[in-house]
Design a protein around this motif. Structure first.
Motif, PDB file in Angstrom:
ATOM      1  N   GLY A  47       0.796  -1.226   0.000  1.00  0.00           N
ATOM      2  CA  GLY A  47       0.000   0.000   0.000  1.00  0.00           C
ATOM      3  C   GLY A  47       0.831   1.279   0.000  1.00  0.00           C
ATOM      4  N   LYS A  48       2.064   1.220  -0.526  1.00  0.00           N
ATOM      5  CA  LYS A  48       2.942   2.400  -0.571  1.00  0.00           C
ATOM      6  C   LYS A  48       2.341   3.515  -1.415  1.00  0.00           C
ATOM      7  CE  LYS A  48       6.154  -0.182  -2.292  1.00  0.00           C
ATOM      8  NZ  LYS A  48       5.413  -1.449  -2.072  1.00  0.00           N
ATOM      9  N   SER A  49       1.931   3.159  -2.634  1.00  0.00           N
ATOM     10  CA  SER A  49       1.420   4.188  -3.540  1.00  0.00           C
ATOM     11  C   SER A  49       0.108   4.764  -2.998  1.00  0.00           C
ATOM     12  CB  SER A  49       1.215   3.597  -4.940  1.00  0.00           C
ATOM     13  OG  SER A  49       2.446   3.099  -5.440  1.00  0.00           O
ATOM     14  N   SER A  50      -0.726   3.922  -2.424  1.00  0.00           N
ATOM     15  CA  SER A  50      -1.994   4.401  -1.844  1.00  0.00           C
ATOM     16  C   SER A  50      -1.723   5.359  -0.694  1.00  0.00           C
ATOM     17  CB  SER A  50      -2.823   3.225  -1.325  1.00  0.00           C
ATOM     18  OG  SER A  50      -3.061   2.286  -2.349  1.00  0.00           O
ATOM     19  N   LEU A  51      -0.707   5.065   0.101  1.00  0.00           N
ATOM     20  CA  LEU A  51      -0.358   5.943   1.223  1.00  0.00           C
ATOM     21  C   LEU A  51       0.090   7.306   0.715  1.00  0.00           C
ATOM     22  CD1 LEU A  51       1.619   5.135   4.418  1.00  0.00           C
ATOM     23  CD2 LEU A  51       2.496   6.886   2.900  1.00  0.00           C
TER      24      LEU A  51
ATOM     25  N   LYS B  15       3.893  -3.342  -9.145  1.00  0.00           N
ATOM     26  CA  LYS B  15       3.517  -2.280 -10.086  1.00  0.00           C
ATOM     27  C   LYS B  15       4.616  -1.202 -10.196  1.00  0.00           C
ATOM     28  CE  LYS B  15       0.710   0.094 -12.625  1.00  0.00           C
ATOM     29  NZ  LYS B  15       0.319  -0.471 -13.908  1.00  0.00           N
ATOM     30  N   THR B  16       5.131  -0.752  -9.060  1.00  0.00           N
ATOM     31  CA  THR B  16       6.126   0.320  -9.059  1.00  0.00           C
ATOM     32  C   THR B  16       7.505  -0.304  -9.260  1.00  0.00           C
ATOM     33  OG1 THR B  16       4.734   1.447  -7.451  1.00  0.00           O
ATOM     34  CG2 THR B  16       6.936   2.338  -7.756  1.00  0.00           C
ATOM     35  N   GLN B  17       8.168   0.006 -10.373  1.00  0.00           N
ATOM     36  CA  GLN B  17       9.426  -0.673 -10.659  1.00  0.00           C
ATOM     37  C   GLN B  17      10.619   0.259 -10.755  1.00  0.00           C
ATOM     38  OE1 GLN B  17       9.259  -3.659 -13.637  1.00  0.00           O
ATOM     39  NE2 GLN B  17       7.297  -4.436 -12.948  1.00  0.00           N
TER      40      GLN B  17
ATOM     41  N   ALA C 128      -5.292  -0.344   8.326  1.00  0.00           N
ATOM     42  CA  ALA C 128      -5.933  -0.436   9.639  1.00  0.00           C
ATOM     43  C   ALA C 128      -7.450  -0.560   9.509  1.00  0.00           C
ATOM     44  CB  ALA C 128      -5.573   0.788  10.485  1.00  0.00           C
ATOM     45  N   ASP C 129      -8.002  -0.038   8.396  1.00  0.00           N
ATOM     46  CA  ASP C 129      -9.465  -0.092   8.224  1.00  0.00           C
ATOM     47  C   ASP C 129      -9.997  -1.512   8.156  1.00  0.00           C
ATOM     48  OD1 ASP C 129      -9.774  -0.663   4.990  1.00  0.00           O
ATOM     49  OD2 ASP C 129      -7.990   0.499   5.459  1.00  0.00           O
ATOM     50  N   LYS C 130      -9.111  -2.472   7.911  1.00  0.00           N
ATOM     51  CA  LYS C 130      -9.558  -3.865   7.814  1.00  0.00           C
ATOM     52  C   LYS C 130      -9.715  -4.508   9.188  1.00  0.00           C
ATOM     53  CE  LYS C 130      -8.297  -4.718   3.191  1.00  0.00           C
ATOM     54  NZ  LYS C 130      -8.933  -5.510   2.155  1.00  0.00           N
TER      55      LYS C 130
ATOM     56  N   SER D 212      -4.481   4.262   7.621  1.00  0.00           N
ATOM     57  CA  SER D 212      -5.325   3.662   6.583  1.00  0.00           C
ATOM     58  C   SER D 212      -5.444   4.626   5.413  1.00  0.00           C
ATOM     59  CB  SER D 212      -6.724   3.347   7.120  1.00  0.00           C
ATOM     60  OG  SER D 212      -7.606   3.136   6.018  1.00  0.00           O
ATOM     61  N   ALA D 213      -5.071   4.147   4.239  1.00  0.00           N
ATOM     62  CA  ALA D 213      -5.226   4.973   3.041  1.00  0.00           C
ATOM     63  C   ALA D 213      -6.706   5.109   2.711  1.00  0.00           C
ATOM     64  CB  ALA D 213      -4.475   4.347   1.870  1.00  0.00           C
ATOM     65  N   ARG D 214      -7.490   4.132   3.113  1.00  0.00           N
ATOM     66  CA  ARG D 214      -8.917   4.162   2.789  1.00  0.00           C
ATOM     67  C   ARG D 214      -9.658   5.203   3.622  1.00  0.00           C
ATOM     68  NH1 ARG D 214     -11.354  -1.360   1.093  1.00  0.00           N
ATOM     69  NH2 ARG D 214      -9.983  -0.803  -0.645  1.00  0.00           N
TER      70      ARG D 214
HETATM   71  P1  GTP Z   1       3.593  -2.053  -5.494  1.00  0.00           P
HETATM   72  O1  GTP Z   1       3.846  -0.716  -6.127  1.00  0.00           O
HETATM   73  O2  GTP Z   1       3.101  -3.084  -6.446  1.00  0.00           O
HETATM   74  O3  GTP Z   1       4.730  -2.534  -4.666  1.00  0.00           O
HETATM   75  O4  GTP Z   1       2.324  -1.897  -4.499  1.00  0.00           O
HETATM   76  P2  GTP Z   1       2.078  -0.753  -3.438  1.00  0.00           P
HETATM   77  O5  GTP Z   1       2.783  -1.058  -2.173  1.00  0.00           O
HETATM   78  O6  GTP Z   1       2.309   0.604  -4.027  1.00  0.00           O
HETATM   79  O7  GTP Z   1       0.507  -0.960  -3.134  1.00  0.00           O
HETATM   80  P3  GTP Z   1      -0.729  -0.163  -3.721  1.00  0.00           P
HETATM   81  O8  GTP Z   1      -0.814   1.198  -3.128  1.00  0.00           O
HETATM   82  O9  GTP Z   1      -0.746  -0.286  -5.199  1.00  0.00           O
HETATM   83  O10 GTP Z   1      -1.936  -0.994  -3.059  1.00  0.00           O
HETATM   84  C1  GTP Z   1      -2.070  -2.388  -3.245  1.00  0.00           C
HETATM   85  C2  GTP Z   1      -3.526  -2.797  -2.969  1.00  0.00           C
HETATM   86  O11 GTP Z   1      -3.850  -2.569  -1.589  1.00  0.00           O
HETATM   87  C3  GTP Z   1      -4.552  -2.000  -3.769  1.00  0.00           C
HETATM   88  O12 GTP Z   1      -5.590  -2.876  -4.130  1.00  0.00           O
HETATM   89  C4  GTP Z   1      -5.040  -0.959  -2.770  1.00  0.00           C
HETATM   90  O13 GTP Z   1      -6.357  -0.508  -3.041  1.00  0.00           O
HETATM   91  C5  GTP Z   1      -4.982  -1.720  -1.458  1.00  0.00           C
HETATM   92  N1  GTP Z   1      -4.747  -0.814  -0.307  1.00  0.00           N
HETATM   93  C6  GTP Z   1      -3.706   0.031  -0.121  1.00  0.00           C
HETATM   94  N2  GTP Z   1      -3.806   0.705   1.046  1.00  0.00           N
HETATM   95  C7  GTP Z   1      -4.950   0.286   1.634  1.00  0.00           C
HETATM   96  C8  GTP Z   1      -5.614   0.615   2.884  1.00  0.00           C
HETATM   97  O14 GTP Z   1      -5.177   1.433   3.707  1.00  0.00           O
HETATM   98  N3  GTP Z   1      -6.782  -0.058   3.136  1.00  0.00           N
HETATM   99  C9  GTP Z   1      -7.303  -0.970   2.281  1.00  0.00           C
HETATM  100  N4  GTP Z   1      -8.442  -1.588   2.642  1.00  0.00           N
HETATM  101  N5  GTP Z   1      -6.707  -1.304   1.109  1.00  0.00           N
HETATM  102  C10 GTP Z   1      -5.554  -0.681   0.783  1.00  0.00           C
END
Ligand code: GTP
Ligand code: MG
Length: 211
Positions: A35-39, A58-60, A144-146, A174-176
């Motif tokens: 969830g790095k990018s979502s954060l 996804k992030t390379q 955390a929302d989970k 929680s990014a959500r």
């Molecule tokens: P890579 O770039 O592939 O390493 O992934 P990442 O770490 O950037 O994760 P990304 O933000 O793409 O999120 C991965 C999945 O987790 C997605 O389906 C998001 O919607 C979900 N996700 C991320 N953060 C949260 C959160 O705080 N809560 C919930 N419920 N889902 C989340």
């Protein structure tokens, strides 16, 4: 700092492609799909700024974002994903290690972990390595929302124990829902040493009690 003015700068595949170290870097590390990018999107309140995905890996590259003209946010490639080739994994690991060990303007590595999961060896190793190099880091327990508030506390305490942290040393996020985002902004502003939003002047020092 209000994290309101943000733009994508560049995507670096080698150390040579990094921007000049003219502002502090805040880097975001963690396992693939944690969830790095979502954060980062939540931090800057821009849902689509950084591409997120259900597919790990996804992030390379090192993706640079310039925030409020004052600091760089750096989305690092995720680690620990088995489906990329050994060679690619080694190259990613080497790029991240060289970046962390040599970047003079690196102010903090935000280490993102999933609050639902037990402590992973790779996360532990990353934090040990950052401690060894005396690089400031900030653990964030996300998704955390989970969990219920009770489960959040219980799981966070287990991760704290495994990482030898106190609750003040990390953030539950929680990014959500946005839980923890204000605290994260405050901490990153402090760590980057950039001026906070103009606000009331600091209180005068306490008077010493002569007794
Ligand atoms: P890579 O770039 O592939 O390493 O992934 P990442 O770490 O950037 O994760 P990304 O933000 O793409 O999120 C991965 C999945 O987790 C997605 O389906 C998001 O919607 C979900 N996700 C991320 N953060 C949260 C959160 O705080 N809560 C919930 N419920 N889902 C989340
Ligand atoms: Mg990502």
């Amino acid at each position: 700092m209000h994290f309101g003015n943000v733009r994508f700068l560049l995507s670096a595949h080698t150390i040579g492609q990094l921007p000049p170290p003219d502002r502090p870097d805040i880097a975001f590390a963690g396992r693939s799909n944690v969830g790095k990018s979502s954060l980062i999107n939540r931090l800057v309140n821009r849902t689509g700024l950084v591409k997120t995905s259900g597919k790990p890996g996804k992030t390379q590259s090192l993706n640079y974002f310039l925030v409020d003209e004052a600091l760089y946010l750096v989305d690092l490639p995720g680690y620990g994903f088995a489906r990329v080739s050994q060679q690619t994994r080694r190259a990613w690991g080497e790029l991240i290690s060289r970046y962390v060990e040599t970047r003079p303007s690196l102010a903090c590595v935000v280490v993102i972990m999933d609050l639902r999961h037990e402590l992973k060896t790779l996360d532990r190793e990353l934090i040990d390595w950052l401690r060894f190099h005396r690089i400031p880091f900030l653990p964030v327990y996300t998704k955390a929302d989970k969990l219920s508030r009770n489960e959040q506390q219980k799981n966070a305490a287990v991760l704290d124990a495994g990482l030898t942290l106190t609750p003040a040393g990390r953030i539950v996020f929680s990014a959500r829902t946005g839980q923890g985002v204000e605290e994260l902004r405050r901490r990153l502003t402090d760590l980057a040493g950039v001026p906070a939003e103009p606000g009331p002047p600091p209180p005068p020092p306490p008077l010493t009690d002569p007794t």
